[in-house]
Motif scaffolding. Structure first.
Motif, PDB file in Angstrom:
ATOM      1  N   LYS A 129       0.843  -1.189   0.000  1.00 36.67           N
ATOM      2  CA  LYS A 129       0.000   0.000   0.000  1.00 36.67           C
ATOM      3  C   LYS A 129       0.883   1.246   0.000  1.00 36.67           C
ATOM      4  O   LYS A 129       1.810   1.356   0.795  1.00 36.67           O
ATOM      5  CB  LYS A 129      -0.913   0.005   1.232  1.00 36.67           C
ATOM      6  CG  LYS A 129      -1.920  -1.133   1.244  1.00 36.67           C
ATOM      7  CD  LYS A 129      -2.807  -1.037   2.482  1.00 36.67           C
ATOM      8  CE  LYS A 129      -3.835  -2.182   2.503  1.00 36.67           C
ATOM      9  NZ  LYS A 129      -4.699  -2.123   3.703  1.00 36.67           N
ATOM     10  N   TYR A 130       0.565   2.171  -0.895  1.00 42.20           N
ATOM     11  CA  TYR A 130       1.373   3.382  -1.009  1.00 42.20           C
ATOM     12  C   TYR A 130       1.361   4.195   0.289  1.00 42.20           C
ATOM     13  O   TYR A 130       2.357   4.830   0.643  1.00 42.20           O
ATOM     14  CB  TYR A 130       0.869   4.248  -2.172  1.00 42.20           C
ATOM     15  CG  TYR A 130       1.292   3.736  -3.526  1.00 42.20           C
ATOM     16  CD1 TYR A 130       2.499   4.116  -4.090  1.00 42.20           C
ATOM     17  CD2 TYR A 130       0.474   2.871  -4.246  1.00 42.20           C
ATOM     18  CE1 TYR A 130       2.898   3.647  -5.333  1.00 42.20           C
ATOM     19  CE2 TYR A 130       0.858   2.399  -5.493  1.00 42.20           C
ATOM     20  CZ  TYR A 130       2.071   2.784  -6.038  1.00 42.20           C
ATOM     21  OH  TYR A 130       2.462   2.314  -7.256  1.00 42.20           O
ATOM     22  N   SER A 131       0.241   4.179   0.998  1.00 45.11           N
ATOM     23  CA  SER A 131       0.126   4.983   2.224  1.00 45.11           C
ATOM     24  C   SER A 131       1.033   4.475   3.349  1.00 45.11           C
ATOM     25  O   SER A 131       1.359   5.220   4.269  1.00 45.11           O
ATOM     26  CB  SER A 131      -1.335   4.992   2.704  1.00 45.11           C
ATOM     27  OG  SER A 131      -1.787   3.667   2.956  1.00 45.11           O
ATOM     28  N   GLU A 132       1.444   3.188   3.263  1.00 47.20           N
ATOM     29  CA  GLU A 132       2.300   2.620   4.299  1.00 47.20           C
ATOM     30  C   GLU A 132       3.782   2.686   3.952  1.00 47.20           C
ATOM     31  O   GLU A 132       4.631   2.358   4.795  1.00 47.20           O
ATOM     32  CB  GLU A 132       1.912   1.148   4.543  1.00 47.20           C
ATOM     33  CG  GLU A 132       0.489   0.947   5.006  1.00 47.20           C
ATOM     34  CD  GLU A 132       0.117  -0.528   5.062  1.00 47.20           C
ATOM     35  OE1 GLU A 132      -0.973  -0.831   5.548  1.00 47.20           O
ATOM     36  OE2 GLU A 132       0.927  -1.369   4.593  1.00 47.20           O
ATOM     37  N   TRP A 133       4.115   3.109   2.755  1.00 47.60           N
ATOM     38  CA  TRP A 133       5.502   3.043   2.301  1.00 47.60           C
ATOM     39  C   TRP A 133       6.408   3.992   3.072  1.00 47.60           C
ATOM     40  O   TRP A 133       7.525   3.624   3.461  1.00 47.60           O
ATOM     41  CB  TRP A 133       5.575   3.342   0.796  1.00 47.60           C
ATOM     42  CG  TRP A 133       6.991   3.578   0.329  1.00 47.60           C
ATOM     43  CD1 TRP A 133       7.561   4.750  -0.046  1.00 47.60           C
ATOM     44  CD2 TRP A 133       8.017   2.577   0.232  1.00 47.60           C
ATOM     45  NE1 TRP A 133       8.867   4.571  -0.402  1.00 47.60           N
ATOM     46  CE2 TRP A 133       9.186   3.236  -0.234  1.00 47.60           C
ATOM     47  CE3 TRP A 133       8.065   1.221   0.476  1.00 47.60           C
ATOM     48  CZ2 TRP A 133      10.380   2.573  -0.445  1.00 47.60           C
ATOM     49  CZ3 TRP A 133       9.254   0.545   0.261  1.00 47.60           C
ATOM     50  CH2 TRP A 133      10.400   1.213  -0.185  1.00 47.60           C
ATOM     51  N   THR A 134       5.962   5.214   3.322  1.00 47.06           N
ATOM     52  CA  THR A 134       6.836   6.200   3.956  1.00 47.06           C
ATOM     53  C   THR A 134       7.271   5.756   5.345  1.00 47.06           C
ATOM     54  O   THR A 134       8.456   5.815   5.694  1.00 47.06           O
ATOM     55  CB  THR A 134       6.126   7.562   4.034  1.00 47.06           C
ATOM     56  OG1 THR A 134       5.711   7.958   2.729  1.00 47.06           O
ATOM     57  CG2 THR A 134       7.041   8.618   4.616  1.00 47.06           C
ATOM     58  N   SER A 135       6.314   5.306   6.160  1.00 50.37           N
ATOM     59  CA  SER A 135       6.661   4.873   7.515  1.00 50.37           C
ATOM     60  C   SER A 135       7.544   3.637   7.492  1.00 50.37           C
ATOM     61  O   SER A 135       8.513   3.524   8.257  1.00 50.37           O
ATOM     62  CB  SER A 135       5.395   4.610   8.332  1.00 50.37           C
ATOM     63  OG  SER A 135       4.609   3.603   7.710  1.00 50.37           O
ATOM     64  N   PHE A 136       7.239   2.678   6.599  1.00 48.57           N
ATOM     65  CA  PHE A 136       8.076   1.479   6.489  1.00 48.57           C
ATOM     66  C   PHE A 136       9.475   1.834   5.994  1.00 48.57           C
ATOM     67  O   PHE A 136      10.484   1.334   6.509  1.00 48.57           O
ATOM     68  CB  PHE A 136       7.414   0.489   5.530  1.00 48.57           C
ATOM     69  CG  PHE A 136       8.282  -0.701   5.204  1.00 48.57           C
ATOM     70  CD1 PHE A 136       8.995  -0.740   4.013  1.00 48.57           C
ATOM     71  CD2 PHE A 136       8.404  -1.755   6.085  1.00 48.57           C
ATOM     72  CE1 PHE A 136       9.806  -1.818   3.701  1.00 48.57           C
ATOM     73  CE2 PHE A 136       9.223  -2.832   5.786  1.00 48.57           C
ATOM     74  CZ  PHE A 136       9.929  -2.874   4.590  1.00 48.57           C
ATOM     75  N   HIS A 137       9.560   2.710   5.012  1.00 43.80           N
ATOM     76  CA  HIS A 137      10.844   3.099   4.442  1.00 43.80           C
ATOM     77  C   HIS A 137      11.739   3.745   5.492  1.00 43.80           C
ATOM     78  O   HIS A 137      12.913   3.392   5.650  1.00 43.80           O
ATOM     79  CB  HIS A 137      10.599   4.049   3.251  1.00 43.80           C
ATOM     80  CG  HIS A 137      11.852   4.639   2.676  1.00 43.80           C
ATOM     81  ND1 HIS A 137      12.404   5.817   3.144  1.00 43.80           N
ATOM     82  CD2 HIS A 137      12.678   4.219   1.665  1.00 43.80           C
ATOM     83  CE1 HIS A 137      13.498   6.090   2.472  1.00 43.80           C
ATOM     84  NE2 HIS A 137      13.685   5.142   1.558  1.00 43.80           N
ATOM     85  N   ASP A 138      11.191   4.720   6.257  1.00 40.66           N
ATOM     86  CA  ASP A 138      12.002   5.442   7.242  1.00 40.66           C
ATOM     87  C   ASP A 138      12.487   4.520   8.346  1.00 40.66           C
ATOM     88  O   ASP A 138      13.652   4.587   8.762  1.00 40.66           O
ATOM     89  CB  ASP A 138      11.195   6.599   7.824  1.00 40.66           C
ATOM     90  CG  ASP A 138      10.867   7.645   6.785  1.00 40.66           C
ATOM     91  OD1 ASP A 138       9.932   8.436   7.012  1.00 40.66           O
ATOM     92  OD2 ASP A 138      11.547   7.686   5.739  1.00 40.66           O
ATOM     93  N   LEU A 139      11.612   3.636   8.824  1.00 39.74           N
ATOM     94  CA  LEU A 139      11.995   2.763   9.931  1.00 39.74           C
ATOM     95  C   LEU A 139      12.994   1.703   9.461  1.00 39.74           C
ATOM     96  O   LEU A 139      13.959   1.389  10.169  1.00 39.74           O
ATOM     97  CB  LEU A 139      10.746   2.093  10.519  1.00 39.74           C
ATOM     98  CG  LEU A 139      10.913   1.456  11.907  1.00 39.74           C
ATOM     99  CD1 LEU A 139      11.416   2.474  12.910  1.00 39.74           C
ATOM    100  CD2 LEU A 139       9.578   0.882  12.383  1.00 39.74           C
ATOM    101  N   PHE A 140      12.804   1.168   8.275  1.00 41.71           N
ATOM    102  CA  PHE A 140      13.728   0.146   7.766  1.00 41.71           C
ATOM    103  C   PHE A 140      15.097   0.755   7.474  1.00 41.71           C
ATOM    104  O   PHE A 140      16.138   0.123   7.717  1.00 41.71           O
ATOM    105  CB  PHE A 140      13.141  -0.498   6.506  1.00 41.71           C
ATOM    106  CG  PHE A 140      13.867  -1.735   6.075  1.00 41.71           C
ATOM    107  CD1 PHE A 140      13.528  -2.971   6.611  1.00 41.71           C
ATOM    108  CD2 PHE A 140      14.910  -1.673   5.151  1.00 41.71           C
ATOM    109  CE1 PHE A 140      14.201  -4.119   6.230  1.00 41.71           C
ATOM    110  CE2 PHE A 140      15.584  -2.816   4.755  1.00 41.71           C
ATOM    111  CZ  PHE A 140      15.233  -4.049   5.297  1.00 41.71           C
TER     112      PHE A 140
END
Length: 1022
Positions: A129-140
């Protein structure tokens, strides 16, 4: 000297007991936090021991002390060293090293000294989901990608394990090698780091919010939270939104309801600066709006709106589900998870793990909510519990125990306490068996006494594996027994709590066989004990041996299924057993002789032999009595427990600010700074002077109508000026625009013996920016103990002593640079011009005033307490705000405590008044102390003593103290009573003080009585 030696002995015993208790401490309690706390207590005790020894050697000669003190010190030092070494070695053995995986920082080798155990940081799964990418990207990126301690193979393994759905399919077939990590991560960034699409989705969400039609706190909160969340999401995409305030406010205000929008426009129009409003102002306005609505919205209306909104949302959600394509979380196909064939082929452990990992509802297998929010009423088809049938733990048969499925029915703990270690337990379970046989449980017919004294026949189940007796609610109603409220948790094997027993009954039972037998029992009330027993009719063809032996059965109808009214546990079982056991020819069924008759138990054949599969009830009985927990609690009661309060971040910041900025003047008084949350407080420059001037003119009209009130109010203000607690502002002052002006008003307390009219300063008045002085101040931690603890500690002593501090708040000064935040307006008559004045002491009405006053009082004990050992600890523990409640066990001790207390508080500018005690001899001694000794240090004293006739003692000097022999009122603070609770010092007891108005000539009506009651229990005592 003897007293200090006794202190050394007491500390020696404390350290020795701490050493002994630590060695006996159970292993499951030896945590890092526990050992560190014990080490802290040990260090404090050892420090007190050494300080006492130093004082002893400093005051007395070495030959007077003797060898005894040296022996005490040597023994205690050895104990201290042994105890500390043991604690440190234990701490090193239980302290766990920080994990070295992706959840650790680069400083993972450092040990944490925090008393708070933080949860482990976990990386969320990304499903595409595009809406979850930013949070996943920053934390990873922060935890894995930039972690130098991991190689690319490990990083790729972490990446694949945190991907599901479409994202997992994108790199599913890529081998885990060192070179493929960069390629996989690049593919994900290329696919999902679509800044244009993400921005479009965020803007659509922010500007697509629905318009509000009615005032609602929840709707306003949702509108504000959504807007703030979208702006923060845009900031995370490196989009500059700092200049968007006007656009955002313009669009969002059209989403508001008519009344809220009207109030917003009125609040903006009040600003004469003609500046454009900012989003921060809009946020503060919306927050204040929904907080006000939360207080005034009726609960029923709120619940009705929530129900209606949830109904509309659920209807829309159903329509959206039908119109949209549902994608399976497991295989990414277009169907629901519950219809996925691949998911059904997985083992039960893998299914449950997948559902838990992806936060899917356990009840309906939906992916947009949890089981606690699930609206569907579906239950498992196997066990009828609230989970999906695909997730039933015993759905797949076990090779060793095929077909068995046991479910615990009931267990009850001790009714007097839900946390008791002496648990009363009885368990029943159901299960499936394949063999056509059934187990017969011991039942009996007994007579139970009803409320009117008649004996009624009921059916009992005998259970020697139960520690308590139980009775059904229907039987209690039938016998009309009196229920006694208790609290007991009914639970199953594994302490799985499911039911609560709220009552128990006392009843007398008799035997239907032995008419002389009678037994009184206590039984806990349950809605149901078990199902019908036996489960099916029993075949009597194989029971001829009962008639042959001439056995008189306790339950002649044992072969017919019937309900159980009462369960007799082991406490009753031992009273009814008699000698005699008879076995059946097959050895599977026995008869036991009891005072109730012969009871039967064992395996019998059923009347339906042709059935291949039968379901029967299994009875599992267990007992638990944990002596280790009792012994453990015994040691916990005896050990020392640290009472130091853990401060939250703001309280810690306030405490550090006080320690850093507080000073003392030449007289010893403390000078404190106002603890602002920010260096540049928002309460400045808010045109508060105009608001204060309006409030003062309203107050002035009230004072002009009441001559007596105006006179007393003017006296209080003039007292502030004469004592230097307030000063006029110079005419050339240029800080009027930035200063904070506080409105003030009068509070009349006719029940007070000292000041009946008080001036209260309203620091919560908001300026035209919507911010008050109290909004920007830190409140500070609560430093004093609970009132009931203070009272109990006070009345432990044989002699009670009370007093209070004169104008406690006004004995602490405010730094000159902060006086600009405590300005007021004043004039004695409307003909005179308004004067600007500054309050230069801690002001009653500011949020930080209680903390600053009490903290300064404690600081006196910290700074000067080493010279006054008897008074220092009482300053810290025997004050409730300005009220001193202490005691002593002898007159001599009380006199010395009073002398040290007056001298110690005098070092900080605090003075005591209204002394009182339940001991007349002590009051006389205090009178003489003030006359002869204390006057030399604190000035002349005014003494009021009903038994003192020496008029020369009534000499008014610089400071006034009173020994008041009236009953002392126990106050929660300076204005609130505890329902009129007072201390009668003559009888040394507590009583309620009731002051009802005199009866008038008017008739006594219900309305008049209710009015008197309301005035009696007025929380402000007015």
């Amino acid at each position: 000297m003897e007293g200090q030696i006794n202190i050394l002995k007491d500390l020696q015993q404390v350290i020795q007991k701490a050493f002994t208790n630590f060695k006996k401490c159970p292993k499951d309690r030896l945590t890092v936090e526990y050992i560190q706390t014990r080490l802290e207590l040990l260090e404090n005790d050892w420090s007190s021991f050494k300080n006492t020894k130093s004082q002893l050697y400093g005051r007395f000669k070495l030959e007077d002390i003797g060898q005894k003190v040296v022996d005490i010190y040597d023994t205690t030092e050895d104990t201290y060293i042994s105890c500390k070494c043991l604690m440190k070695s234990t701490l090193n053995s239980v302290r766990e090293p920080l994990p070295q995986d992706s959840g650790c920082s680069n400083n993972s080798s450092k040990q944490s000294n925090s008393f708070v155990k933080l949860p482990k940081i976990t990386i969320p799964t990304f499903s595409g989901k595009y809406s979850e990418w930013t949070s996943f990207h920053d934390l990873f990126i922060s935890l894995v990608h930039n972690n130098a301690s991991l190689d690319n193979v490990q990083k790729l393994h972490y990446l694949k394990s945190h991907l599901t759905g479409e994202a997992e399919q994108l790199i599913r077939h890529t081998p885990i090698t060192d070179a493929n990590y960069r390629e996989c991560w690049s593919q994900l960034e290329k696919r999902y780091a679509n800044k244009k699409y993400l921005t479009s989705c965020i803007l659509k969400r922010m500007f697509g919010q629905k318009r509000l039609h009615v005032e609602s706190a929840n709707s306003l909160k949702e509108l504000l939270d959504t807007t703030s969340d979208c702006l923060n999401a845009l900031k995370n995409l490196k989009i500059d939104v700092s200049t968007w305030d006007v656009i955002v406010i313009h669009i969002v205000t059209f989403k508001l309801d008519n009344e809220t929008r009207k109030q917003w426009e009125l609040s903006v129009s009040n600003d004469s600066s003609n500046e454009l409003p900012t989003f921060e102002q809009f946020r503060i306005f919306i927050e204040s709006r929904f907080r006000a609505l939360e207080c005034i919205e009726p609960r029923k209306d709120v619940a009705h709106q929530i129900n209606n909104s949830s109904h509309v949302l659920s209807s829309k959600a159903m329509l959206a589900t039908k119109s949209s394509n549902i994608r399976c979380e497991f295989c990414s196909e277009l169907h629901k998870l519950c219809f996925c064939k691949q998911f059904a082929k997985q083992s039960i452990e893998n299914r449950r793990e997948f559902v838990a990992k992806n936060k899917i509802c356990f009840n309906c297998l939906g992916g947009n909510h949890t089981v606690y929010d699930c609206k569907k009423q579906n239950v498992c088809r196997v066990c009828k519990k609230r989970h999906h049938s695909l997730l039933h733990p015993n759905r797949e048969p076990n090779a060793e125990n095929k077909g068995q499925d046991s479910t615990v029915k009931s267990t009850i703990d001790n009714a007097s306490s839900s946390n008791s270690d002496n648990q009363i337990v009885t368990c029943l379970s159901t299960g499936k068996v394949l063999k056509p046989r059934q187990v017969l449980l011991a039942t009996a017919l007994i007579k139970a006494e009803s409320k009117i004294g008649e004996f009624q026949t009921i059916r009992a189940l005998l259970d020697q594996g139960s520690q308590a007796c139980f009775i059904t609610e229907a039987t209690v109603q039938f016998l009309r027994l009196k229920k006694i409220p208790v609290r007991g948790h009914v639970s199953g094997l594994g302490d799985n709590k499911s039911t609560i027993a709220n009552y128990m009954v006392n009843l007398i039972i008799k035997s239907t066989v032995d008419l002389d037998f009678q037994l009184q029992i206590n039984a806990y009330v349950l809605s149901k004990i078990t199902s019908y027993l036996p489960e099916r009719s029993v075949n009597t063809s194989s029971l001829d041996w009962i008639d042959i032996n001439g056995l008189c059965l306790a339950d002649p109808y044992f072969k017919t299924p019937n309900k159980i009214d009462i369960l007799l546990g082991a406490d009753a079982y031992c009273c009814i057993m008699k000698e005699g056991v008879v076995k059946s020819p097959s050895g599977t069924l026995i008869a036991q002789n009891t005072t109730l008759g012969w009871i039967l138990s064992g395996v019998v054949s059923s009347s339906n032999e042709s059935s291949k599969h039968h379901t029967r009830n299994l009875s599992v009985h267990c007992t638990q009595f944990n002596e280790d927990n009792i012994l453990k609690k015994f040691w916990e009661i005896e050990e020392q427990v640290s009472t130091r309060k853990l401060l939250n971040p703001e309280e810690q910041k306030c405490e550090e600010f006080y320690m850093k900025t507080t000073k003392r003047d030449d007289t010893g008084r403390y000078i404190v700074r106002l603890p602002f949350r920010d260096e540049d407080p928002a309460c400045k420059a808010g045109s508060s002077r105009d608001i204060a001037e309006t409030r003062f003119k309203s107050l002035e009209k009230r004072l002009n109508k009441d001559t007596y009130l105006k006179e007393k109010y003017t006296e209080v203000i003039n007292e502030y000026l004469q004592l230097g607690h307030m000063r006029p502002v110079k005419e050339e002052d240029n800080k009027k625009d930035e200063a904070v002006y506080l409105p003030h008003h009068a509070v009349i307390r006719n029940d007070k013996t000292t000041t009946k009219v008080r001036v209260v300063f309203n620091a919560s008045e908001k300026n035209k920016k919507g911010v008050s002085l109290n909004d920007t101040l830190m409140v500070g931690p609560t430093l004093q103990a609970d009132l009931r603890h203070t009272i109990l500690r006070w009345r432990v002593h044989a002699i009670g002593i009370v007093a209070d501090i004169i104008k406690m708040y006004r004995q602490v000064r405010i730094a000159d640079e902060d006086a600009v935040f405590q300005r007021i307006l004043w004039r004695e008559s409307p003909e005179k011009p308004l004067r600007d004045c500054e309050l230069v002491t801690v002001t009653f009405g500011t949020a930080s005033a209680p903390y600053q006053a009490v903290r300064s009082l404690h600081q006196v004990a910290y700074d000067e307490g080493d010279k006054y050992l008897l008074a220092a600890d009482r300053v810290l523990n025997s004050f409730y705000m300005d009220d001193l409640m202490m005691g002593s066990n002898s007159v001599e001790e009380g006199v010395e405590i009073c002398k040290q207390m007056v001298a110690l508080l005098g070092k900080g500018g605090f003075a005591l008044q209204k002394w009182n005690s339940n001991n007349r001899q002590l009051l006389d001694r205090i009178s003489s102390i003030y006359t002869n000794e204390v006057v030399q240090q604190t000035g002349q004293i005014k003494i009021k003593n009903e038994n003192t006739e020496n008029k020369d003692k009534e000499d008014i000097g610089v400071k006034e103290k009173e020994i008041d022999n009236k009953e002392i009122e126990i106050k929660l603070d300076s204005t609130i009573k505890i329902l009129g609770l007072t201390w009668n010092r003559h009888e040394d007891g507590f009583q309620y003080s009731v002051n009802l108005p005199p009866l008038t000539t008017a008739p006594v009506t219900k309305r008049l009585i209710i009015s008197d009651i309301a005035r009696l229990f007025d929380p402000l005592g007015w």
